[in-house]
Structures are given as structure tokens and as C-alpha cells.
Design an enzyme around this catalytic site. Structure first.
Site, PDB file in Angstrom:
ATOM      1  N   ARG A  19      26.602  46.546   2.708  1.00 33.25           N
ATOM      2  CA  ARG A  19      26.628  46.572   4.221  1.00 33.25           C
ATOM      3  C   ARG A  19      28.002  46.934   4.888  1.00 33.25           C
ATOM      4  NH1 ARG A  19      24.556  41.003   6.328  1.00 33.25           N
ATOM      5  NH2 ARG A  19      24.600  41.939   8.178  1.00 33.25           N
ATOM      6  N   CYS A  77      19.183  52.212   8.842  1.00 36.57           N
ATOM      7  CA  CYS A  77      20.344  51.464   9.039  1.00 36.57           C
ATOM      8  C   CYS A  77      20.122  49.920   8.663  1.00 36.57           C
ATOM      9  CB  CYS A  77      21.126  51.686  10.286  1.00 36.57           C
ATOM     10  SG  CYS A  77      22.791  51.002  10.249  1.00 36.57           S
ATOM     11  N   GLU A  96      16.819  58.081  15.257  1.00 38.67           N
ATOM     12  CA  GLU A  96      16.494  57.852  16.750  1.00 38.67           C
ATOM     13  C   GLU A  96      17.264  58.506  17.858  1.00 38.67           C
ATOM     14  OE1 GLU A  96      17.399  55.661  14.723  1.00 38.67           O
ATOM     15  OE2 GLU A  96      18.129  54.060  16.007  1.00 38.67           O
ATOM     16  N   ILE A 103      26.240  53.942  12.564  1.00 42.73           N
ATOM     17  CA  ILE A 103      26.765  52.702  13.387  1.00 42.73           C
ATOM     18  C   ILE A 103      27.020  51.436  12.164  1.00 42.73           C
ATOM     19  CG2 ILE A 103      26.819  51.371  15.342  1.00 42.73           C
ATOM     20  CD1 ILE A 103      24.816  53.586  16.484  1.00 42.73           C
ATOM     21  N   ARG A 104      28.002  51.246  11.931  1.00 43.71           N
ATOM     22  CA  ARG A 104      28.291  49.975  11.057  1.00 43.71           C
ATOM     23  C   ARG A 104      27.227  50.163   9.799  1.00 43.71           C
ATOM     24  NH1 ARG A 104      27.262  45.199  12.796  1.00 43.71           N
ATOM     25  NH2 ARG A 104      26.022  45.772  14.369  1.00 43.71           N
ATOM     26  N   GLY A 143      19.777  47.510  13.674  1.00 41.63           N
ATOM     27  CA  GLY A 143      20.045  46.151  14.297  1.00 41.63           C
ATOM     28  C   GLY A 143      20.873  45.555  13.332  1.00 41.63           C
ATOM     29  N   GLU A 144      20.766  44.051  12.959  1.00 39.88           N
ATOM     30  CA  GLU A 144      21.368  43.266  12.305  1.00 39.88           C
ATOM     31  C   GLU A 144      20.235  42.860  11.069  1.00 39.88           C
ATOM     32  OE1 GLU A 144      24.531  43.007  12.695  1.00 39.88           O
ATOM     33  OE2 GLU A 144      24.446  41.998  10.728  1.00 39.88           O
ATOM     34  N   SER A 145      20.491  43.326   9.900  1.00 39.79           N
ATOM     35  CA  SER A 145      19.447  43.166   8.920  1.00 39.79           C
ATOM     36  C   SER A 145      19.211  41.727   8.550  1.00 39.79           C
ATOM     37  CB  SER A 145      20.089  43.825   7.492  1.00 39.79           C
ATOM     38  OG  SER A 145      21.327  43.539   7.152  1.00 39.79           O
ATOM     39  N   HIS A 154      21.279  56.666  12.067  1.00 44.72           N
ATOM     40  CA  HIS A 154      20.337  56.579  13.055  1.00 44.72           C
ATOM     41  C   HIS A 154      19.525  57.773  13.649  1.00 44.72           C
ATOM     42  CE1 HIS A 154      21.045  52.160  14.343  1.00 44.72           C
ATOM     43  NE2 HIS A 154      22.199  52.401  13.498  1.00 44.72           N
TER      44      HIS A 154
HETATM   45  N1  GLN Z   1      25.688  46.669  10.063  1.00 42.25           N
HETATM   46  C1  GLN Z   1      24.440  46.122  10.283  1.00 42.25           C
HETATM   47  C2  GLN Z   1      23.591  45.203   9.072  1.00 42.25           C
HETATM   48  O1  GLN Z   1      24.395  44.948   8.148  1.00 42.25           O
HETATM   49  C3  GLN Z   1      23.442  47.387  10.403  1.00 42.25           C
HETATM   50  C4  GLN Z   1      24.034  48.349  11.539  1.00 42.25           C
HETATM   51  C5  GLN Z   1      22.947  48.996  12.143  1.00 42.25           C
HETATM   52  O2  GLN Z   1      21.565  48.771  11.898  1.00 42.25           O
HETATM   53  N2  GLN Z   1      23.356  49.946  13.199  1.00 42.25           N
HETATM   54  O3  GLN Z   1      22.705  44.993   9.203  1.00 42.25           O
END
Ligand code: GLN
Length: 187
Positions: free
Chosen positions: A106, A79, A172, A134-135, A47-49, A170
Site C-alpha cells: 500500500r 487502487c 475512472e 493517488i496514494r 478509497g481506503e482499502s 484510477h
Molecule cells: N492508499 C489507499 C489504500 O491503501 C488507496 C488509495 C486509493 O484508492 N486511491 O487503501
């Protein structure tokens, strides 16, 4: 049956439940301290840390999470979940659990390569694992307690310290439950 919690504050927590079932555990969403107390292990999703960290602070979960980790509760962080578990992040300060002695960077693979897929060799798995990034972060450096389980381009992307298993990708969403099995076996 072992009960696996999924930290459900932000991110793709729903995708983990079906993998946990396939791996032989009951899955439950965790948003409160009481819910955390009732699980045998915890998945911290992507998600977004920064959002996960701020929400964990707001829900008074940071100290309880550290305490459970110190007591040896198995954790699978993917992630953003990997970032949140790290001791240090290379860049702007953000709330971290600090349960794994490593520095992460990140969005490390660059903007132009936002996401990619590859087959990875992972220590402990006999056939390569199809991994979706993913990112994603990568791991910049690890302490002596940290075991590197997989690398991509010379950078660690899966690590373990004690009962905490972390992946930059990921597991999952690729339809392969072997990483979740590694986690569930430790419950
Ligand atoms: N880019 C997100 C972060 O820095 C992590 C991306 C993800 O969990 N797919 O938190």
C-alpha cells in the site's frame, strides 16, 4: 444490456458509473448480498482499502463476493479495490478477498509522491493510457496465474487473473473509458 455493479461501501464509487455507461453497461450500486446477486460483474473502487474491507465484513459481503469471484464473475478493482482483491498485503493485516494470487504494497510510491500521472503502455490497448495514481499501491509479486498488463518503474500496476482485472491507478477519472470497456466486454 449487461448490468455492472459498483461496490458502494466507501470511496469514489460514483465516478465509475458514467464510465460504465460510456462503455455500454447499466451501472448499479451494490451494498447488499441481494444487490450483488443481481449484477453481472462488479467494480470495486478506490478509497481506503481497510475501510472497504471492514465495511464488506460488516455487510456480510466477503463470502458472497468470494463465491461470485470463484464462479467467474468479472471484477474490476481500482487502487483500494486492487488491494482488497489481493491475497496478501505487505504490512499490517487487513480484510482481503484474496481472489488474485499476489502481494501488494500500500501507498508504495512514497509520501512525497502522493499522486502523479503518466502515460502507460497496457497490454491489449494499442495506444498508451493516461493513468492517474493517488496514494497508489504497487504489486510486489504475483503467482503463476496472474498476467501483468502494465508496469511502472518496473512494478506491476495492472494485472489480470481470470475475469478479475486490477489497476493500481484510477481509470475512472482520466476521461478514457478503455479499461472499463475491457471489463464490460467480459460481462
Ligand atoms: N492508499 C489507499 C489504500 O491503501 C488507496 C488509495 C486509493 O484508492 N486511491 O487503501
Amino acid at each position: 444490456m449487461a448490468v455492472a455493479g459498483v461496490l458502494a461501501l466507501q470511496g469514489d464509487f460514483e465516478a465509475h458509473a458514467s464510465m460504465l455507461h460510456r462503455a455500454g453497461a447499466e451501472a448499479r450500486e451494490v451494498r447488499t448480498r441481494e444487490e450483488l446477486d443481481a449484477v453481472d460483474g462488479l467494480v470495486i473502487p478506490g478509497g481506503e482499502s481497510t475501510a472497504i474491507g471492514l465495511l464488506a465484513e460488516k455487510h456480510d459481503l466477503v463470502e458472497p463476493l468470494r463465491k461470485r469471484a470463484d464462479d467467474g464473475m468479472p471484477i474490476l478493482g481500482t487502487c483500494a479495490g486492487m488491494i482488497f482483491c489481493a491475497a496478501r498485503v505487505d504490512g499490517r493485516a487487513q480484510p482481503l478477498l484474496g481472489v488474485v494470487d499476489m502481494t501488494v504494497r500500500r501507498n508504495a510510491f512514497g509520501r512525497q509522491v502522493d499522486s502523479f500521472e503518466t502515460d502507460l503502455r497496457v497490454k491489449g490497448l494499442d495506444a498508451p493510457l493516461h493513468a492517474v495514481f493517488i496514494r497508489a499501491p504497487w504489486v510486489e509479486e504475483v503467482g503463476s496465474e496472474v498476467e501483468v498488463l502494465a508496469e511502472y518503474d518496473g512494478r506491476p500496476v495492472a494485472v489480470r487473473q481470470g475475469a478479475v482485472l486490477l489497476t493500481a491507478f484510477h481509470p475512472e477519472i482520466a476521461g478514457d473509458d478503455r479499461v472499463h470497456r475491457m471489463f464490460v466486454e467480459a460481462l
